[in-house]
Design a protein around this motif. Structure first.
Motif, PDB file in Angstrom:
ATOM      1  N   ASP A   1      -3.618   7.019   1.639  1.00  0.00           N
ATOM      2  CA  ASP A   1      -3.919   7.473   0.281  1.00  0.00           C
ATOM      3  C   ASP A   1      -2.608   7.607  -0.496  1.00  0.00           C
ATOM      4  OD1 ASP A   1      -5.264   8.347  -1.943  1.00  0.00           O
ATOM      5  OD2 ASP A   1      -5.848  10.286  -1.118  1.00  0.00           O
TER       6      ASP A   1
ATOM      7  N   ARG B   1     -11.670  10.542   5.621  1.00  0.00           N
ATOM      8  CA  ARG B   1     -11.777   9.103   5.385  1.00  0.00           C
ATOM      9  C   ARG B   1     -10.392   8.485   5.211  1.00  0.00           C
ATOM     10  NH1 ARG B   1     -12.361   5.685   0.987  1.00  0.00           N
ATOM     11  NH2 ARG B   1     -12.109   7.442  -0.448  1.00  0.00           N
ATOM     12  N   LYS B   2      -9.484   9.207   4.565  1.00  0.00           N
ATOM     13  CA  LYS B   2      -8.107   8.761   4.349  1.00  0.00           C
ATOM     14  C   LYS B   2      -7.180   9.941   4.556  1.00  0.00           C
ATOM     15  CE  LYS B   2      -8.892   5.009   1.005  1.00  0.00           C
ATOM     16  NZ  LYS B   2      -8.406   4.426  -0.276  1.00  0.00           N
TER      17      LYS B   2
ATOM     18  N   HIS C   1      -5.863   0.594   4.715  1.00  0.00           N
ATOM     19  CA  HIS C   1      -7.100   1.050   4.082  1.00  0.00           C
ATOM     20  C   HIS C   1      -7.334   2.536   4.292  1.00  0.00           C
ATOM     21  CE1 HIS C   1      -7.853   0.028   8.230  1.00  0.00           C
ATOM     22  NE2 HIS C   1      -9.014   0.640   8.214  1.00  0.00           N
ATOM     23  N   ARG C   2      -6.525   3.170   5.164  1.00  0.00           N
ATOM     24  CA  ARG C   2      -6.659   4.605   5.410  1.00  0.00           C
ATOM     25  C   ARG C   2      -5.568   5.415   4.718  1.00  0.00           C
ATOM     26  NH1 ARG C   2     -11.816   4.994   6.814  1.00  0.00           N
ATOM     27  NH2 ARG C   2     -12.346   3.875   8.737  1.00  0.00           N
TER      28      ARG C   2
ATOM     29  N   ARG D   1       0.594  -3.576   3.703  1.00  0.00           N
ATOM     30  CA  ARG D   1      -0.324  -3.785   2.582  1.00  0.00           C
ATOM     31  C   ARG D   1      -0.900  -2.462   2.091  1.00  0.00           C
ATOM     32  NH1 ARG D   1       2.177  -7.592   2.956  1.00  0.00           N
ATOM     33  NH2 ARG D   1       1.573  -9.779   3.211  1.00  0.00           N
TER      34      ARG D   1
END
Length: 479
Positions: free
Chosen positions: A213, A187-188, A210-211, A407
């Motif tokens: 970590d 997921r990440k 958003h990916r 971001r």
């Protein structure tokens, strides 16, 4: 040494993550004897703007987490450069990080697009440039001659690898990383990379916040300055570290015999380089060119702890003896890595540096830079400020997403205060741009200190606290 202060946070322990890449066909890694490291192939679009178009193969490697019960996910890494191999990097990373990191992450490496095992390119040259970096020195030849050589090289690259050059960009490589993440079923992803690889991590965070970590960015190049402004801005640091090296040689004149004062040493080396530009210095079975001697000297500007090695080799070469501690001046793949073109690392380095951003096309720009910087910084100004193939590159546009657009979650950014390759201003700018990030510095003359050492318990402690527990220092930290 300053102690590492970490925030006192309560972190929920996530359940162990399953092993990644279950659907990939894992095999032994070409050129790597360690059977713990396994490799697989991931297909990625040649152009991520055309996901249904032609594809290329990317070779990835994986060193499994040592404690599956504690496994958190994948920690991705690759080589610097650009142009360095990334497949062996998990083994190199395993040698420098805390065992607690190895327990929690599969360490995943990859050869970046067009490097070695990943659809390698060539510019049709018979060998690598010294250091895998195309550079000519204005001290030894005219701008017109350099322009002719640079134009010929750019044309050769277009002829042999024109299909790849529009897609040899850091942004495309960052998108490859996300395709790798998908192929691994993660997921990440977390990331630890140094120098150019750290800049690649910045690009990933900008494109896929958003990916992202936990990212450790060890001496990242300031993405907004890639590449010409960054190159020019680091000339003073090169000159400063070179002056420190000549001081070391002078202090040890009885051992190396290159001069009793820094001025004498600098004159000795200058005469040797100039002579080698006309007739290479034969030392044993190798004739050392000025470019090779320059590449050897650059190692000294990067790593103070290697001064004795470089000094010993330089003294031997200038005395026409084989260097007792050989440092290969030209990059090469590991033995047993098949199908790598003779000039692959130089081709990739040039393609990405030229392809990331538009370089000046007018030779007058380089003439002005040489006049301004070549006199003030006489050792490195005439080479770093000089014209190169990027002035004639067939692809000339800005392909870099702005650093201000990043971001990603807060990262741990690391810098050495006397790093000539990537001066600390680059890391400072990166840490300020990624909201909440922390900067950890060491006052050393080295490059990418997490990966290249010497080991520092303060620095290692900060990296471990972050990767294992998610704790960033409360404030920027000086180790």
């Amino acid at each position: 040494m300053a102690a590492v202060v970490v925030a006192c946070l309560t972190v929920a322990v996530a359940p162990a993550a399953p092993a990644s890449g279950a659907t990939l066909a894992w095999r032994s890694c070409p050129g790597v004897d360690d059977r713990r490291l396994r490799c697989a192939t991931v297909q990625v679009p040649l152009d991520h703007a055309r996901p249904a178009g032609p594809t290329i193969d990317i070779t990835i490697s994986r060193l499994p987490a040592t404690d599956p019960a504690l496994r958190r996910g994948v920690l991705v890494t690759t080589g610097g450069g650009p142009g360095g191999a990334g497949v062996p990097e998990p083994l190199n990373l395993a040698a420098v990080v805390d065992p607690a990191v190895l327990a929690r992450y599969d360490i995943v490496g990859f050869d970046m697009r067009f490097v070695e095992r990943s659809t390698p390119i060539t510019c049709g040259q018979p060998e690598e440039e010294p250091g895998g970096y195309w550079v000519r020195t204005a001290t030894y030849q005219s701008l017109a001659d350099t322009a002719a050589q640079a134009r010929a090289y750019a044309r050769a690259c277009a002829r042999h690898a024109g299909w790849a050059l529009p897609f040899a960009t850091t942004a495309q490589a960052a998108r490859d990383m996300d395709t790798i993440r998908t192929a691994l079923g993660e997921r990440k992803l977390s990331f630890l990379g140094g120098s150019y690889a750290a800049m690649l991590g910045v690009a990933y965070g900008t494109l896929f916040p958003h990916r992202a970590d936990r990212f450790v960015l060890d001496s990242p190049v300031n993405y907004d300055l890639a590449w010409r402004p960054y190159e020019l801005a680091r000339i003073p640091a090169f000159e400063e570290n070179y002056a420190a090296f000549t001081g070391y040689l002078a202090d040890n004149s009885a051992t190396f015999g290159l001069g009793a004062t820094p001025t004498e040493v600098a004159a000795t080396l200058s005469r040797a380089f100039a002579g080698a530009a006309t007739e290479p210095i034969v030392a044993g079975d190798h004739a050392w060119t000025a470019g090779e001697l320059g590449s050897l000297t650059v190692i000294a500007t990067y790593f103070e702890h290697l001064w004795p090695v470089v000094a010993t080799d330089l003294a031997a070469i200038l005395a026409h003896r084989p260097p007792p501690i050989p440092l290969d001046p030209r990059p090469a793949p590991l033995p047993g890595t098949p199908g790598v073109p003779a000039d692959n690392h130089t081709a990739v380095n040039t393609a990405f540096r030229c392809g990331d951003d538009a370089w000046p096309r007018d030779p007058a720009t380089y003439r002005r830079d040489l006049a301004r910087l070549g006199t003030r910084y006489p050792v490195f100004g005439p080479s770093i400020a000089n014209l190169n193939p990027c002035a004639f590159w067939p692809v000339s546009r800005d392909n870099t997403p702005p650093l201000a657009g990043n971001r990603a979650p807060a990262a741990l950014v690391v810098a050495a205060l006397r790093d000539a390759s990537v001066p600390p201003a680059n890391s400072i700018a990166t840490a300020r741009a990624i909201t909440g990030s922390r900067l950890v510095t060491v006052d050393r003359r080295t490059h990418a200190p997490v990966l290249n050492g010497p080991a520092d318990t303060c620095l290692t402690g900060a990296v471990t606290a972050y990767l294992v527990h998610g704790h960033l220092p409360e404030h920027d930290t000086a180790c």
